[in-house]
Motif scaffolding. Structure first.
Motif, PDB file in Angstrom:
ATOM      1  N   SER A 109       0.828  -1.200   0.000  1.00 13.94           N
ATOM      2  CA  SER A 109       0.000   0.000   0.000  1.00 13.94           C
ATOM      3  C   SER A 109       0.871   1.262   0.000  1.00 13.94           C
ATOM      4  O   SER A 109       0.572   2.234  -0.700  1.00 13.94           O
ATOM      5  CB  SER A 109      -0.962  -0.011   1.190  1.00 13.94           C
ATOM      6  N   ASP A 110       1.979   1.230   0.765  1.00 10.11           N
ATOM      7  CA  ASP A 110       2.879   2.384   0.756  1.00 10.11           C
ATOM      8  C   ASP A 110       3.509   2.577  -0.621  1.00 10.11           C
ATOM      9  O   ASP A 110       3.712   3.696  -1.082  1.00 10.11           O
ATOM     10  CB  ASP A 110       3.968   2.227   1.822  1.00 10.11           C
ATOM     11  N   LYS A 111       3.805   1.455  -1.274  1.00 11.13           N
ATOM     12  CA  LYS A 111       4.375   1.555  -2.622  1.00 11.13           C
ATOM     13  C   LYS A 111       3.383   2.219  -3.573  1.00 11.13           C
ATOM     14  O   LYS A 111       3.765   3.045  -4.401  1.00 11.13           O
ATOM     15  CB  LYS A 111       4.726   0.166  -3.145  1.00 11.13           C
ATOM     16  N   SER A 112       2.105   1.840  -3.453  1.00 12.04           N
ATOM     17  CA  SER A 112       1.095   2.440  -4.332  1.00 12.04           C
ATOM     18  C   SER A 112       1.044   3.946  -4.143  1.00 12.04           C
ATOM     19  O   SER A 112       0.994   4.709  -5.104  1.00 12.04           O
ATOM     20  CB  SER A 112      -0.293   1.864  -4.032  1.00 12.04           C
ATOM     21  N   LEU A 113       1.046   4.358  -2.860  1.00  8.34           N
ATOM     22  CA  LEU A 113       0.994   5.794  -2.576  1.00  8.34           C
ATOM     23  C   LEU A 113       2.240   6.489  -3.113  1.00  8.34           C
ATOM     24  O   LEU A 113       2.171   7.575  -3.691  1.00  8.34           O
ATOM     25  CB  LEU A 113       0.870   6.028  -1.070  1.00  8.34           C
ATOM     26  N   LEU A 114       3.378   5.831  -2.934  1.00  7.20           N
ATOM     27  CA  LEU A 114       4.635   6.411  -3.404  1.00  7.20           C
ATOM     28  C   LEU A 114       4.630   6.555  -4.923  1.00  7.20           C
ATOM     29  O   LEU A 114       5.158   7.526  -5.476  1.00  7.20           O
ATOM     30  CB  LEU A 114       5.800   5.522  -2.957  1.00  7.20           C
ATOM     31  N   GLU A 115       4.005   5.595  -5.584  1.00  8.82           N
ATOM     32  CA  GLU A 115       3.908   5.636  -7.041  1.00  8.82           C
ATOM     33  C   GLU A 115       3.146   6.889  -7.482  1.00  8.82           C
ATOM     34  O   GLU A 115       3.538   7.574  -8.426  1.00  8.82           O
ATOM     35  CB  GLU A 115       3.201   4.364  -7.520  1.00  8.82           C
ATOM     36  N   VAL A 116       2.061   7.208  -6.753  1.00 11.43           N
ATOM     37  CA  VAL A 116       1.298   8.414  -7.077  1.00 11.43           C
ATOM     38  C   VAL A 116       2.132   9.655  -6.760  1.00 11.43           C
ATOM     39  O   VAL A 116       2.210  10.598  -7.556  1.00 11.43           O
ATOM     40  CB  VAL A 116      -0.029   8.451  -6.286  1.00 11.43           C
ATOM     41  N   ALA A 117       2.797   9.626  -5.594  1.00 10.43           N
ATOM     42  CA  ALA A 117       3.621  10.770  -5.195  1.00 10.43           C
ATOM     43  C   ALA A 117       4.699  11.035  -6.234  1.00 10.43           C
ATOM     44  O   ALA A 117       4.985  12.180  -6.588  1.00 10.43           O
ATOM     45  CB  ALA A 117       4.255  10.494  -3.830  1.00 10.43           C
ATOM     46  N   LYS A 118       5.284   9.961  -6.758  1.00  5.65           N
ATOM     47  CA  LYS A 118       6.341  10.096  -7.745  1.00  5.65           C
ATOM     48  C   LYS A 118       5.821  10.779  -9.009  1.00  5.65           C
ATOM     49  O   LYS A 118       6.481  11.650  -9.578  1.00  5.65           O
ATOM     50  CB  LYS A 118       6.894   8.709  -8.077  1.00  5.65           C
ATOM     51  N   ALA A 119       4.612  10.358  -9.411  1.00  2.49           N
ATOM     52  CA  ALA A 119       4.023  10.978 -10.605  1.00  2.49           C
ATOM     53  C   ALA A 119       3.775  12.463 -10.367  1.00  2.49           C
ATOM     54  O   ALA A 119       3.943  13.290 -11.256  1.00  2.49           O
ATOM     55  CB  ALA A 119       2.726  10.264 -10.974  1.00  2.49           C
ATOM     56  N   LEU A 120       3.390  12.813  -9.121  1.00  3.78           N
ATOM     57  CA  LEU A 120       3.101  14.215  -8.820  1.00  3.78           C
ATOM     58  C   LEU A 120       4.369  15.064  -8.750  1.00  3.78           C
ATOM     59  O   LEU A 120       4.320  16.275  -8.970  1.00  3.78           O
ATOM     60  CB  LEU A 120       2.320  14.327  -7.507  1.00  3.78           C
ATOM     61  N   VAL A 121       5.507  14.449  -8.437  1.00  2.00           N
ATOM     62  CA  VAL A 121       6.763  15.187  -8.360  1.00  2.00           C
ATOM     63  C   VAL A 121       7.096  15.843  -9.700  1.00  2.00           C
ATOM     64  O   VAL A 121       7.685  16.917  -9.754  1.00  2.00           O
ATOM     65  CB  VAL A 121       7.918  14.252  -7.911  1.00  2.00           C
ATOM     66  N   TYR A 122       6.656  15.213 -10.788  1.00  2.00           N
ATOM     67  CA  TYR A 122       6.922  15.781 -12.110  1.00  2.00           C
ATOM     68  C   TYR A 122       6.110  17.048 -12.362  1.00  2.00           C
ATOM     69  O   TYR A 122       6.247  17.672 -13.395  1.00  2.00           O
ATOM     70  CB  TYR A 122       6.587  14.763 -13.209  1.00  2.00           C
ATOM     71  N   LYS A 123       5.220  17.397 -11.428  1.00  4.31           N
ATOM     72  CA  LYS A 123       4.298  18.506 -11.584  1.00  4.31           C
ATOM     73  C   LYS A 123       3.572  18.439 -12.930  1.00  4.31           C
ATOM     74  O   LYS A 123       3.703  19.335 -13.782  1.00  4.31           O
ATOM     75  CB  LYS A 123       5.044  19.849 -11.470  1.00  4.31           C
TER      76      LYS A 123
END
Lengths: 501, 323
Positions: free
Chosen positions: A142-156
């Motif tokens: 579950s943390d990986k899933s959230l991190l995956e979304v966070a990573k996508a958001l880092v690209y703004k």
């Protein structure tokens, strides 16, 4: 506005996308729904630059763009969070988040201090219980899933595509994620939300596009459609959902051969109880990753059971291993031939005879003539097309390889066979032959639990079907006919549960 | 359809048949050896080649099984060294002490094999690393038991096995190897253990699901390998006549090379002892030719490496299989 117009994509013979249409407006959360194989993930990959389209055009604000790689998509402001992660287990959380963007630079060098702080903020925002220097491999799903979304958001990004990111999330994590997404939406981000969970779609999204067989069926406001409408658009059949119970029929049956009580396996299977009667083919239906595979493996003994009992032939099982299961007449067939079934370099004979070898004393001799003729009989009986019995198994087609695995188990005369999507990647002819074999054996009293990702396959072969959803059985069907297919499709998506709530 | 199937089997079959190509390679080497040295194919020289190749093949038998299982055993060399030193120490030149020596060698092999396998299975250490570590320990034990300088001597019976010549080119060691090869050939064909070994090496997940006790197979394989290594040490002592420290050291990489030249795959699941024997012959031949050319050691090593590389590139090519 990002628009995909008349997109087609062909994978060999199968058409994954057929003139599909999709558009994403700024400041909008748009849902994309469809059953398995309807092309949802394919369109996501086309927009993410991972898969090239065969036909059609993609435009941003009316201007056509070319997406040849993930780099192109990111440059256009399109970011994608994947269902099966794009994270590197051997790198830390911080390194993963900034894998493709160096973050803030200071005199041409990475500003590590600032990057660390940023990572810390993101982790806090997403409620991920990890430090920036934690290795991603040690995080849970579950943390990986959230991190995956966070990573996508880092690209703004301006356009964010989320491909089933909530599949492994707990309810409270989903709420955290939705808050973040709503906030980003207010700032003008356009989000495409792909999910199998109806309740989440209703909760988060305003508009919806529904795919069926690679085509766009409808794009509409979610307020204008009901649950039943969506099921209709997805399956093309108008049926109301009714959970059927036919206790009488079950009571008429004899003693159960296999009785599973409150079985739990890690986080994948919560609490599953079912009975299997002699001569019965029990279909197990469900989308991928709803716990069916883990359930079957746990019964077979190749995965550890966390909770519950298994009573087999009147005795409670205490020790589990494939070896024991096979000895007691329980066999398992995986649809993942290459990694779990076939010994590709070994001969056809060895492939058939191996389980029998496994169950005897390890230095026991093999009477080649006798074993060979038995193997040959099975090859004839199952109509396996082979060259020589000494040829390697890799010389056979997929369907014939799968029949070899059937032959391997039939040599042991099992009383229960557990099948994990056995017809995966097998052509239609071999598939119906395999089903014929199973029918023939069940008439002689053998019982099967048959999981398939294709509900049509199940209605063709099963006496009874249970539907798995998020580690539980949410529906059971006792009268099997083609008419229940749309009900099955709905139940697979958890629709009955949505209604109950 | 039928024609096509035959086509596939016969024509490329011969050229992809490692045994056939290996034999051709050996024949070419013999001819080449003859041009360098006229005595290369004399009975004495041939007997020497066969005996040395047989010793290498004995040492590589266990390696063959381990590589089929998908692992590698780097502790064989240390087992040979230990076997030679320990058996000389125990036998003290008397036939009466042979049973004790054999007992010690078998028990040592058993322990080494179990430790290797447990480290690989339960501590999840890569086979290469685990067996190298065990090999270092065993080398030190070898030094400790003889205080750094080997004493004792071989029993006459062992000397007989190591040096007796049956016919002109056939030594006792070569004869023993032929018997072992026949035994192994039928064993690999008719035994449950062999079938399970190949299955484990070819596809470990599938082996587990097919009901094979994978750990048991791996433990047994490493035990066989270590015991055979120790026994080869005793045989080597018989051949060389006196023990010295690290006697088996040169066998370490050679066993791996022999098995791989013999057509086994490092990925596991493939290999046979006949191939390993041919591989041993190729290696011993090659080193004999290089000795005959009388080059200096450095050039010899470079040529040795290059030739091996060429053999491996051309010879272990896989026939394309349908996926």
């Amino acid at each position: 506005m990002l628009a995909a117009k008349s997109i087609s994509k062909q994978y060999g013979q199968t058409k994954a996308l057929d003139q599909a249409e999709l558009s994403m407006k700024p400041g909008e959360i748009h849902a994309l729904l469809g059953s398995n194989g309807s092309g949802k993930s394919t369109i996501a990959k086309v927009l993410g630059g991972l898969v090239g389209k065969n036909e059609g055009e993609i435009t941003i604000d009316g201007k056509e763009i070319q997406l040849r790689s993930a780099k192109d998509s990111l440059a256009q402001g399109i970011a994608l969070a994947y269902q099966d992660y794009s994270l590197v287990d051997q790198l830390t959380v911080e390194e993963n988040l900034f894998l493709n963007s160096s973050g803030t630079l200071k005199m041409g060098f990475i500003d590590y201090k600032k990057r660390f702080d940023q990572t810390f903020q993101i982790l806090k925002q997403f409620h991920i219980s990890a430090q920036p220097d934690t290795y991603v491999g040690s995080l849970n799903e579950s943390d990986k899933s959230l991190l995956e979304v966070a990573k996508a958001l880092v690209y703004k990004p301006r356009y964010l595509i989320l491909d089933e990111v909530t599949a492994c999330l707990h309810r409270d994590q989903v709420l955290v994620l939705f808050d973040i997404l709503r906030k980003e939406k207010k700032e003008g981000l356009s989000i495409l939300f792909i999910s199998h969970r109806f309740d989440e779609v209703y909760e988060l999204c305003e508009t919806v596009t529904i795919f069926r067989n690679g085509k766009t069926v409808i794009t509409t406001d979610l307020t204008k459609v009901t649950n039943d409408d969506i099921v209709y658009y997805m399956t093309g059949q108008k049926e109301t959902i009714k959970k059927q119970h036919n206790e009488k029929q079950a009571a008429e049956k004899k003693e159960p051969l296999l009785s599973i009580q409150h079985l739990g396996v890690g986080t994948q299977v919560n609490d599953v109880s079912l009975n299997l009667y002699p001569g019965e083919i029990l279909g197990v239906c469900g989308l991928q990753g709803q716990g069916q595979s883990e359930f079957l493996r746990a019964v077979y003994g190749s995965r550890k059971i966390s909770r519950g009992n298994i009573i087999y032939k009147g005795k409670r099982l205490t020790k589990f291993s494939p070896e024991r299961s096979l000895k007691s007449g329980m066999a398992f067939i995986s649809g993942d031939r290459n990694s779990e079934g076939i010994f590709a370099d070994r001969s056809i004979f060895e492939n058939i005879n191996i389980s029998r070898s496994a169950l005897r004393f390890i230095f026991h001799g093999i009477r080649l003539n006798k074993s060979m003729s038995e193997a040959n009989q099975l090859i004839k009986k199952l109509d396996v097309v082979i060259g020589e019995i000494g040829d390697p198994a890799s010389s056979l087609s997929g369907g014939n390889q799968q029949k070899l695995i059937f032959a391997r188990d039939l040599l042991l005369n099992p009383s229960v066979v557990l099948l994990d999507d056995p017809a995966k990647g097998v052509d239609v002819k071999a598939r119906s032959e395999i089903q014929g074999i199973l029918r023939g054996l069940s008439d002689k009293g053998m019982a099967c639990i048959y999981y398939s990702s294709d509900y049509k396959e199940l209605t063709a072969v099963s006496d009874r079907i249970v539907v798995f959803y998020e580690g539980d059985i949410i529906a059971e069907f006792n009268d099997i006919s083609e008419e229940i297919e749309s009900d099955l499709a709905a139940a697979m998506l958890g629709a009955t549960r949505t209604e109950a709530e | 359809m039928k024609f096509k199937a035959m086509d596939k089997k016969t024509i490329p079959g011969v050229f992809h048949n490692n045994t056939f190509i290996g034999l051709v390679l050996i024949a070419v080497m013999f001819l080449f050896g003859l041009t360098v040295n006229h005595n290369f194919l004399s009975p004495k020289s041939l007997e020497n080649i066969f005996t040395n190749a047989s010793l290498l093949a004995f040492a590589s038998l266990g390696q063959t099984l381990v590589i089929i299982s998908g692992g590698v055993d780097m502790s064989i060399a240390s087992c040979i060294s230990f076997g030679a030193v320990a058996s000389a120490l125990i036998m003290k030149g008397s036939n009466a002490n042979i049973p004790q020596a054999l007992l010690v060698l078998v028990i040592t092999g058993l322990l080494v094999g179990v430790v290797n396998a447990l480290g690989i299975i339960y501590a999840n250490i890569a086979p290469l690393v685990m067996t190298l570590a065990v090999s270092n320990v065993l080398n030190v034990i070898q030094l400790i038991i003889c205080n750094g300088s080997p004493t004792g001597s071989l029993a006459p019976a062992v000397g007989f096995l190591g040096k007796y010549k049956l016919v002109s080119v056939l030594s006792m060691i070569t004869f023993l190897l032929i018997i072992a090869a026949i035994f192994v050939y039928f064993g690999l064909k008719h035994n449950n253990y062999a079938k399970q070994l190949f299955a484990v090496g070819n596809n470990r997940n599938a082996a587990l699901l097919a009901g094979i006790n994978v750990n048991k197979v791996i433990v047994i394989t490493y035990i066989i390998s270590a015991i055979l290594g120790c026994l080869t040490g005793m045989l080597l002592l018989g051949y060389v006549n006196f023990p010295y420290i690290n006697m088996g050291a040169s066998y370490g990489m050679l066993t791996v090379a022999a098995v791989v030249i013999g057509g086994a795959s490092f990925a596991g699941g493939k290999g046979n002892f006949l191939g390993t024997i041919i591989g041993s012959l190729v290696l011993v031949n090659l080193s004999n030719i290089l000795v005959a050319i009388q080059l200096n050691d450095a050039v010899k090593n470079v040529i040795n490496g290059l030739v091996l590389l060429m053999i491996l590139v051309f010879y272990t090519r896989e026939k394309a299989i349908r996926q």
